[in-house]
Scaffold this active site. Structure first.
Site, short mmCIF file in Angstrom:
data_model
loop_
_atom_site.label_atom_id
_atom_site.label_comp_id
_atom_site.label_asym_id
_atom_site.label_seq_id
_atom_site.Cartn_x
_atom_site.Cartn_y
_atom_site.Cartn_z
N LYS A 134 -15.70 -11.54 6.38
CA LYS A 134 -16.66 -10.49 6.07
C LYS A 134 -17.86 -11.06 5.31
O LYS A 134 -18.98 -11.02 5.79
CB LYS A 134 -15.99 -9.37 5.27
CG LYS A 134 -14.86 -8.71 6.08
CD LYS A 134 -13.88 -8.01 5.20
CE LYS A 134 -12.57 -7.73 5.88
NZ LYS A 134 -12.61 -6.83 7.00
N TRP B 177 -4.97 -0.87 3.27
CA TRP B 177 -4.77 -2.29 2.95
C TRP B 177 -4.03 -2.45 1.62
O TRP B 177 -3.16 -3.31 1.47
CB TRP B 177 -6.08 -3.07 2.93
CG TRP B 177 -6.70 -3.15 4.28
CD1 TRP B 177 -7.92 -2.67 4.66
CD2 TRP B 177 -6.12 -3.72 5.47
NE1 TRP B 177 -8.13 -2.90 6.00
CE2 TRP B 177 -7.05 -3.54 6.52
CE3 TRP B 177 -4.92 -4.36 5.76
CZ2 TRP B 177 -6.81 -3.97 7.83
CZ3 TRP B 177 -4.67 -4.78 7.07
CH2 TRP B 177 -5.61 -4.60 8.08
N ASP C 34 -7.50 -8.04 -4.26
CA ASP C 34 -7.90 -8.32 -2.88
C ASP C 34 -9.39 -7.99 -2.78
O ASP C 34 -9.79 -6.83 -2.81
CB ASP C 34 -7.08 -7.43 -1.93
CG ASP C 34 -7.53 -7.58 -0.47
OD1 ASP C 34 -8.46 -8.35 -0.20
OD2 ASP C 34 -6.93 -6.90 0.40
#
Ligand code: PMP
Length: 360
Positions: free
Chosen positions: A194, A101, A170
């Site tokens: 999440k 990511w 992030d």
């Protein structure tokens, strides 16, 4: 029977939140209308949005020097929107490469400006967090980007590094799982699916001083300045995802807030890692001090055995523990809404599987 869900995201939500959301689907706040039917310009939605923004501020202890913005879409949209706002062909963004990511965020930024890797753990298969002593100089960048929790590799920054350019983080897979000092962070963002709520929504926490540097010559849907000025109600917001996120944030507050959930998260992770370390069948390859408290990744000596274990878990009502496709293995995601009871159930199943293999 409700399953025991270890999905990496969309992930488990508290059952009470799902029950409240179901009520809202039929008749929100007893108004005789579904949450899926209300106008985003209605007073009711305005109050839902206001409370959501307020709770994010309260739970994160976010001061008035930051804006909170809610947006459509997930983290990858932010990978693009951030450089659109803060990077240009003449400037450079620095990236801490901690895996898939983190690297994707850099690939997206490269469409808009120059990119540079400040530090990487690629040579060790991303099994650790780069040491700040190994960082290149962090001066002179439009921003430095890092991924606080690496969902796929099961690593986490337990200390946020000090850098000499604006810091963008992030936090998709660990936002609100632990106390964070946002005053030191120019821009924090997370997709919702999440720790915040269902998919379809992202949040950003942006220092006003940094926001003032954003480009303004870009389509208004991408302009953080505009979205902040419109109080996150410019285009039609994801009304349902916002509502369920609000219910979930209320739940988090009722648990005692972020510091209380942080203590519980530490206990869950401790119990699960202790079992992996004890159990003869499982191994965790992450440098111990960098182990994630959110995504516990582990392997077995034979991948054939991994599939058998996943099937064994399914027989015991446990789902969502297959590792990401780039790493394989097994991954148990234990975000805020995961209960200690569920973690204990997984541990028991790991023990039963060991017993079964030994007595074969
Ligand atoms: N960043 C991190 C840390 C993630 O875990 C994920 C998704 N699992 C993403 C970015 C991408 O999120 P999305 O699918 O919402 O684009």
């Amino acid at each position: 029977m409700r399953k025991i869900i270890f999905n990496a995201g969309p992930a488990v939500l508290p059952e009470i939140v799902l029950a409240q959301a179901s009520e809202g689907i039929l008749n929100v706040n007893n108004e005789g209308i579904s949450i899926a039917e209300i106008s985003h310009r209605s007073q009711l939605f305005k109050s839902i949005l206001e409370e959501t923004l307020h709770l994010i501020r309260e739970l994160g202890a976010i001061g008035t020097d930051h804006e909170v913005i809610l947006m459509q879409g997930g983290a990858r949209l932010q990978f693009a929107q951030i450089p659109m706002n803060f990077l240009s062909k003449e400037s450079k963004a620095g990236f801490i490469d901690t895996g898939y990511w983190a690297h994707k965020a850099m690939e997206y930024a490269a469409y808009y400006g120059q990119t540079d890797i400040i530090a990487s753990s690629q040579e060790k298969q991303y099994r650790h967090i780069p040491n700040t002593l190994d960082f290149k100089s962090t001066k002179g960048y439009a921003y430095i980007h890092l991924t606080s929790n690496n969902t796929i590799y099961g690593t986490q920054f337990h200390q946020i590094p000090v850098v000499e350019s604006p810091l963008i983080i992030d936090m998709s897979s660990d936002v609100f799982s632990r106390v964070m000092d946002y005053s030191k962070i120019e821009f924090a963002y997370a997709c919702a699916q999440k720790n915040i709520g269902p998919a379809g929504l992202s949040i950003a926490i942006v220092k006003k001083e940094f926001l003032a540097r954003a480009h303004t010559q870009l389509p208004p849907v991408f302009s953080y300045q505009l979205l902040a000025a419109k109080k996150s109600n410019y285009y039609t917001p994801p009304v349902l995802a916002t509502y369920i996120s609000l219910l979930n944030l209320r739940w988090l507050k009722a648990q005692g807030g972020v510091s209380a959930i942080e203590a519980l998260n530490a206990q869950k992770a401790k119990a699960l890692y202790a079992e992996i370390d004890r159990n003869t069948l499982f191994e965790n390859h992450v440098q111990t001090e960098d182990r994630s408290l959110m995504n516990v990744c582990f392997t077995m000596s034979l991948s054939d055995l991994e599939q058998q274990f996943i099937t064994f878990c399914e027989k015991h009502n446990i789902i969502g523990i297959k590792g990401h496709k780039v790493t394989g293995g097994i991954r148990a995601s234990i975000y805020n809404a995961q209960t200690m009871d569920n973690v204990q159930q997984l541990i028991q199943v790991m023990q039963a599987f060991e017993e079964k293999c030994i007595n074969k």
